[in-house]
Design a protein around this motif. Structure first.
Motif, short mmCIF file in Angstrom:
data_model
loop_
_atom_site.label_atom_id
_atom_site.label_comp_id
_atom_site.label_asym_id
_atom_site.label_seq_id
_atom_site.Cartn_x
_atom_site.Cartn_y
_atom_site.Cartn_z
N ILE A 119 0.15 -0.89 0.36
CA ILE A 119 -0.07 0.13 0.14
C ILE A 119 1.25 1.30 0.00
N GLU A 120 1.69 1.53 0.71
CA GLU A 120 2.57 2.35 0.98
C GLU A 120 3.63 3.10 -0.54
N ARG A 121 4.20 1.47 -1.09
CA ARG A 121 4.40 1.53 -2.37
C ARG A 121 3.69 2.54 -3.13
N VAL A 122 2.63 2.31 -3.34
CA VAL A 122 1.41 2.85 -4.32
C VAL A 122 1.25 4.08 -4.12
N VAL A 123 0.95 4.75 -2.55
CA VAL A 123 1.47 6.31 -2.39
C VAL A 123 2.25 7.04 -2.73
N ALA A 124 3.54 6.16 -2.60
CA ALA A 124 4.84 7.43 -2.58
C ALA A 124 4.83 7.59 -3.94
N ALA A 125 4.92 6.13 -4.88
CA ALA A 125 5.12 6.43 -6.08
C ALA A 125 3.72 7.72 -6.74
N VAL A 126 2.46 7.91 -6.37
CA VAL A 126 1.81 8.68 -6.85
C VAL A 126 2.74 10.00 -5.77
N ARG A 127 3.09 10.07 -4.49
CA ARG A 127 3.33 11.29 -3.96
C ARG A 127 4.74 11.60 -5.32
N SER A 128 5.21 11.06 -5.81
CA SER A 128 6.81 11.19 -6.68
C SER A 128 6.32 11.78 -7.64
N GLY A 129 4.89 11.99 -7.97
CA GLY A 129 5.19 12.09 -9.57
C GLY A 129 4.30 11.66 -10.64
N ALA A 130 3.57 10.28 -10.06
CA ALA A 130 2.90 9.92 -10.78
C ALA A 130 1.35 9.83 -11.27
N ASP A 131 0.44 9.86 -12.02
CA ASP A 131 -0.43 10.13 -12.23
C ASP A 131 -1.44 9.10 -12.09
N ALA A 132 -1.23 7.75 -11.88
CA ALA A 132 -1.83 7.03 -11.49
C ALA A 132 -1.13 5.51 -11.50
N VAL A 133 -0.85 5.16 -10.68
CA VAL A 133 -0.54 3.60 -10.28
C VAL A 133 -0.68 2.45 -9.25
N GLY A 169 -3.93 4.20 -7.20
CA GLY A 169 -3.99 4.35 -6.28
C GLY A 169 -3.69 6.61 -7.35
N PHE A 170 -3.53 7.39 -7.34
CA PHE A 170 -4.21 8.36 -8.57
C PHE A 170 -4.10 9.66 -7.37
N ALA A 171 -2.92 11.15 -8.67
CA ALA A 171 -4.01 11.94 -7.91
C ALA A 171 -4.80 12.15 -8.17
N PRO A 172 -5.65 13.24 -7.56
CA PRO A 172 -6.96 13.46 -7.06
C PRO A 172 -8.30 13.82 -8.61
N GLU A 173 -6.94 14.76 -8.82
CA GLU A 173 -7.37 15.56 -10.34
C GLU A 173 -8.16 14.33 -11.36
N VAL A 174 -7.01 13.73 -11.44
CA VAL A 174 -7.08 12.28 -12.72
C VAL A 174 -7.90 11.61 -12.34
N LEU A 175 -7.84 11.04 -11.04
CA LEU A 175 -9.70 10.56 -10.98
C LEU A 175 -10.56 10.38 -11.29
N ARG A 176 -10.87 11.90 -10.76
CA ARG A 176 -12.34 12.71 -10.69
C ARG A 176 -12.75 12.76 -12.01
N ARG A 177 -11.47 13.26 -12.97
CA ARG A 177 -11.39 13.66 -14.33
C ARG A 177 -11.48 11.75 -15.50
N ALA A 178 -11.58 10.97 -15.20
CA ALA A 178 -11.47 9.73 -15.63
C ALA A 178 -12.91 9.60 -15.38
N HIS A 179 -13.25 10.11 -14.44
CA HIS A 179 -14.86 9.51 -13.49
C HIS A 179 -15.73 10.30 -14.50
N ALA A 180 -15.93 11.69 -14.16
CA ALA A 180 -16.54 12.05 -14.74
C ALA A 180 -16.78 11.79 -16.55
N ALA A 181 -15.66 11.32 -17.59
CA ALA A 181 -15.52 11.02 -18.72
C ALA A 181 -16.69 9.78 -18.61
N GLY A 182 -16.70 9.24 -18.15
CA GLY A 182 -17.37 7.78 -17.50
C GLY A 182 -16.63 6.92 -17.98
#
Length: 232
Positions: A119-133, A169-182
């Motif tokens: 779990i911590e590896r996923v979060v660390a990768a997002v915090r290092s700049g990845a949009d989706a992990v 794991g996701f950058a919040p704005e990326v996940l919200r954009r993906a779900h807004a697209a359907g």
């Protein structure tokens, strides 16, 4: 900054059998959902400040009471899920705080025994700049691609294949954009929704313990894993 996790737990899990929805089936005296929440909370480096769980409509109050002892000082929000997994994730996303969250995890309750370090590896990768992990493990079986008549078309190179797990794991704005697209037909996870927007999805090492409880024999494997952990 802290993280939030969305847990879609409104599905019936028909392949597992029985009348109890899969997330509420018990292993070692606790539901898979409780095990999942407890495991997420153990990932202290993930800094989880908010748990949002989507459950069958009408079960919100009972589930909130069941999970409250396991989230510590994190916020717990329980919402009614939808008919399909993307509907449940979307309903949960609507109540995830916008401010102060730099990573949103989406986790299946059926993968209830993910180790904290995965779990911590996923979060660390997002915090290092990845949009989706996504956490992954190597594919060990030989995979065949088949045609409409069941005939083998080809055999992909196994070295290029991985099996995907959660939490993703996701950058919040990326996940919200993906779900807004359907969600298009055939979409099986949130990372795939991001892929279809052209978002690069990064992989990190997963864990064999993050198997998905899908069939009755998986419950036996879960019981054995839990017993081993308790002895350890």
């Amino acid at each position: 900054m802290t993280s939030a996790v969305v847990i879609p737990a409104a599905g019936l899990g028909l392949r597992l059998g029985g009348e109890t929805p899969k997330a509420f089936r018990e292993v070692g005296g606790d539901s898979l959902l409780v095990h999942a929440v407890r495991g997420l909370k153990a990932a202290t480096a993930a800094d989880l400040s908010c748990f949002v769980v989507a459950v069958p409509p009408g079960a919100e109050e009972a589930v909130a009471k069941e999970l409250a002892p396991y989230v510590g000082d994190a916020e717990l929000l329980v919402v009614a899920g939808g008919a399909e997994r993307p509907d449940s994730v979307r309903a949960a996303l609507e109540v995830v705080p916008v401010d102060g969250i730099d990573c949103i995890l989406v986790h299946d309750a059926a993968r209830a025994f993910v180790p904290a370090d995965a779990i911590e590896r996923v979060v660390a990768a997002v915090r290092s700049g990845a949009d989706a992990v996504v956490p992954v493990v190597p594919v060990t079986d030989t995979i065949k691609r088949v045609g409409p008549g069941g005939e083998v078309v080809d055999t992909p190179d196994r070295s290029t294949l991985v099996a995907v797990q959660t939490p993703q794991g996701f950058a919040p704005e990326v996940l919200r954009r993906a779900h807004a697209a359907g969600a298009d037909a055939g979409v099986t996870d949130d990372a795939m929704m991001c892929e279809r927007l052209g978002v690069k999805v990064q992989t990190v090492e997963g864990s064999p313990d993050a198997f998905k409880v899908t069939r009755p024999q998986d419950l036996l494997l879960a019981e054995a894993l839990l017993a081993e952990r308790r002895l350890g």
